[in-house]
Design a protein around this motif. Structure first.
Motif, PDB file in Angstrom:
ATOM      1  N   ASP A 175      31.455  33.617  43.897  1.00  0.00           N
ATOM      2  CA  ASP A 175      31.768  32.363  44.565  1.00  0.00           C
ATOM      3  C   ASP A 175      33.264  32.070  44.626  1.00  0.00           C
ATOM      4  OD1 ASP A 175      29.038  31.939  44.881  1.00  0.00           O
ATOM      5  OD2 ASP A 175      28.865  30.846  42.989  1.00  0.00           O
ATOM      6  N   VAL A 176      34.100  32.957  44.094  1.00  0.00           N
ATOM      7  CA  VAL A 176      35.539  32.689  44.040  1.00  0.00           C
ATOM      8  C   VAL A 176      36.324  33.890  44.562  1.00  0.00           C
ATOM      9  CG1 VAL A 176      35.195  31.199  42.026  1.00  0.00           C
ATOM     10  CG2 VAL A 176      35.838  33.592  41.690  1.00  0.00           C
ATOM     11  N   SER A 177      37.577  33.641  44.905  1.00  0.00           N
ATOM     12  CA  SER A 177      38.467  34.740  45.277  1.00  0.00           C
ATOM     13  C   SER A 177      38.673  35.635  44.063  1.00  0.00           C
ATOM     14  CB  SER A 177      39.816  34.175  45.739  1.00  0.00           C
ATOM     15  OG  SER A 177      40.784  35.201  45.817  1.00  0.00           O
ATOM     16  N   GLN A 178      38.488  36.938  44.252  1.00  0.00           N
ATOM     17  CA  GLN A 178      38.602  37.870  43.135  1.00  0.00           C
ATOM     18  C   GLN A 178      40.014  37.876  42.543  1.00  0.00           C
ATOM     19  OE1 GLN A 178      35.485  39.678  42.148  1.00  0.00           O
ATOM     20  NE2 GLN A 178      35.178  37.774  43.276  1.00  0.00           N
ATOM     21  N   ASP A 179      41.010  37.538  43.360  1.00  0.00           N
ATOM     22  CA  ASP A 179      42.389  37.549  42.882  1.00  0.00           C
ATOM     23  C   ASP A 179      42.714  36.323  42.042  1.00  0.00           C
ATOM     24  OD1 ASP A 179      44.812  39.060  42.850  1.00  0.00           O
ATOM     25  OD2 ASP A 179      45.728  37.537  44.133  1.00  0.00           O
ATOM     26  N   ARG A 180      41.769  35.391  41.926  1.00  0.00           N
ATOM     27  CA  ARG A 180      41.974  34.196  41.105  1.00  0.00           C
ATOM     28  C   ARG A 180      41.199  34.276  39.791  1.00  0.00           C
ATOM     29  NH1 ARG A 180      41.023  28.636  43.353  1.00  0.00           N
ATOM     30  NH2 ARG A 180      42.325  28.165  41.533  1.00  0.00           N
ATOM     31  N   ILE A 181      40.666  35.445  39.466  1.00  0.00           N
ATOM     32  CA  ILE A 181      39.901  35.597  38.216  1.00  0.00           C
ATOM     33  C   ILE A 181      40.836  35.985  37.079  1.00  0.00           C
ATOM     34  CG2 ILE A 181      38.088  36.895  37.046  1.00  0.00           C
ATOM     35  CD1 ILE A 181      36.684  37.176  39.729  1.00  0.00           C
ATOM     36  N   TYR A 182      40.882  35.126  36.076  1.00  0.00           N
ATOM     37  CA  TYR A 182      41.689  35.359  34.876  1.00  0.00           C
ATOM     38  C   TYR A 182      40.804  36.045  33.839  1.00  0.00           C
ATOM     39  CZ  TYR A 182      44.657  34.223  30.830  1.00  0.00           C
ATOM     40  OH  TYR A 182      45.443  34.287  29.702  1.00  0.00           O
ATOM     41  N   ALA A 183      41.328  37.084  33.191  1.00  0.00           N
ATOM     42  CA  ALA A 183      40.546  37.855  32.222  1.00  0.00           C
ATOM     43  C   ALA A 183      41.197  37.787  30.843  1.00  0.00           C
ATOM     44  CB  ALA A 183      40.428  39.306  32.671  1.00  0.00           C
ATOM     45  N   ALA A 184      40.431  37.349  29.852  1.00  0.00           N
ATOM     46  CA  ALA A 184      40.903  37.309  28.464  1.00  0.00           C
ATOM     47  C   ALA A 184      40.089  38.319  27.654  1.00  0.00           C
ATOM     48  CB  ALA A 184      40.745  35.910  27.880  1.00  0.00           C
ATOM     49  N   TYR A 185      40.739  39.408  27.245  1.00  0.00           N
ATOM     50  CA  TYR A 185      40.085  40.479  26.499  1.00  0.00           C
ATOM     51  C   TYR A 185      40.391  40.309  25.007  1.00  0.00           C
ATOM     52  CZ  TYR A 185      40.404  42.576  31.181  1.00  0.00           C
ATOM     53  OH  TYR A 185      40.343  42.814  32.530  1.00  0.00           O
ATOM     54  N   GLY A 186      39.395  40.562  24.169  1.00  0.00           N
ATOM     55  CA  GLY A 186      39.636  40.416  22.738  1.00  0.00           C
ATOM     56  C   GLY A 186      38.790  41.363  21.906  1.00  0.00           C
ATOM     57  N   ALA A 187      39.285  41.625  20.697  1.00  0.00           N
ATOM     58  CA  ALA A 187      38.522  42.407  19.723  1.00  0.00           C
ATOM     59  C   ALA A 187      38.855  41.879  18.336  1.00  0.00           C
ATOM     60  CB  ALA A 187      38.845  43.886  19.820  1.00  0.00           C
ATOM     61  N   LEU A 188      37.846  41.700  17.521  1.00  0.00           N
ATOM     62  CA  LEU A 188      38.002  41.256  16.136  1.00  0.00           C
ATOM     63  C   LEU A 188      37.283  42.227  15.222  1.00  0.00           C
ATOM     64  CD1 LEU A 188      38.385  39.252  13.706  1.00  0.00           C
ATOM     65  CD2 LEU A 188      36.280  38.138  14.491  1.00  0.00           C
TER      66      LEU A 188
END
Length: 230
Positions: A28-41
């Protein structure tokens, strides 16, 4: 970068309080407006490496997104499942997975690859197990110092009354210890048992991301220490 890390820490601590989050479809959104937060603990007590990824609209605080069919998310070539109702992706792996690679492909076929490495930390011998609320304590650690404005260490005093928990961050470049101070310890109302928790955060801007950007956070949490608070 230093202020960026401090703000990121604040966001991470706030996220610990979130128990659920609604999400929308990434279709439903522009793919270029997707923010990605990657994490590992890595949690030594559980001997688990917990992978988590959050997609959101525009920035970290934007509407949470679930990837639509056709988009993919992999960590070390394994699919990361979406947790319905929680609004993020999570994969639990046994043992200490120190290094890894995230590969995210959006609906436009754009591929984003980001690497992550977890740096270890532990309490040193002689770490106090009795904490006087009227005194200060220097807590040193085994492991690399805080460095280059992209890492931090947080010592936490967690009383049996969890609502009185206190957090002591260290973000100074080259630091190898964190100071517990009586101005915060003294606000713990009563003498009681509890635990001391140490955690290292290594935060960096995602090297491969949409125009909205992204974040990569590596964390290591050794076994906590049982303490007495006086």
């Amino acid at each position: 970068m230093k202020n960026y890390v401090q703000k990121t820490l604040q966001i991470l601590f706030l996220c610990f309080l979130i128990t659920g989050c609604e999400s929308e479809s990434s279709a439903d959104v522009s793919q270029d407006r997707i923010y990605a937060a990657y994490g590992a603990l890595y949690d030594e007590f559980q001997d688990l490496t917990i992978i988590n990824v959050t997609f959101s609209l525009g920035n970290y605080n934007g509407t949470r997104l679930e990837l639509a069919e056709g988009a993919t998310l992999l960590f070390n070539d394994r699919e990361v499942p979406f947790l319905t109702g929680l609004g993020y992706y999570e994969l639990k792996l046994p043992g200490f997975v120190q290094e890894g690679t995230f590969v995210y492909t959006d609906l436009d076929g754009q591929l984003f690859t980001n690497n992550l490495r977890i740096r270890t930390i532990d309490f040193t011998e002689g770490t106090p197990t009795t904490i006087d609320r009227a005194q200060s304590y220097e807590i040193t650690w085994e492991g690399e110092p805080v460095g280059n404005g992209d890492s931090s260490v947080v010592a936490s005093i967690i009383p049996n009354n969890l609502g009185e928990s206190k957090f002591f961050p260290q973000t100074d470049d080259g630091a190898t210890s964190v100071l517990l101070t009586p101005n915060f310890l003294g606000t713990i109302a009563d003498a009681q048992g509890g635990s001391m928790v140490l955690e290292r955060f290594d935060v960096s801007i995602a090297a491969s991301a949409s125009s909205a950007g992204g974040l990569v956070t590596a964390r290591y949490r050794p076994k906590s220490i049982t303490i007495t608070i006086e």
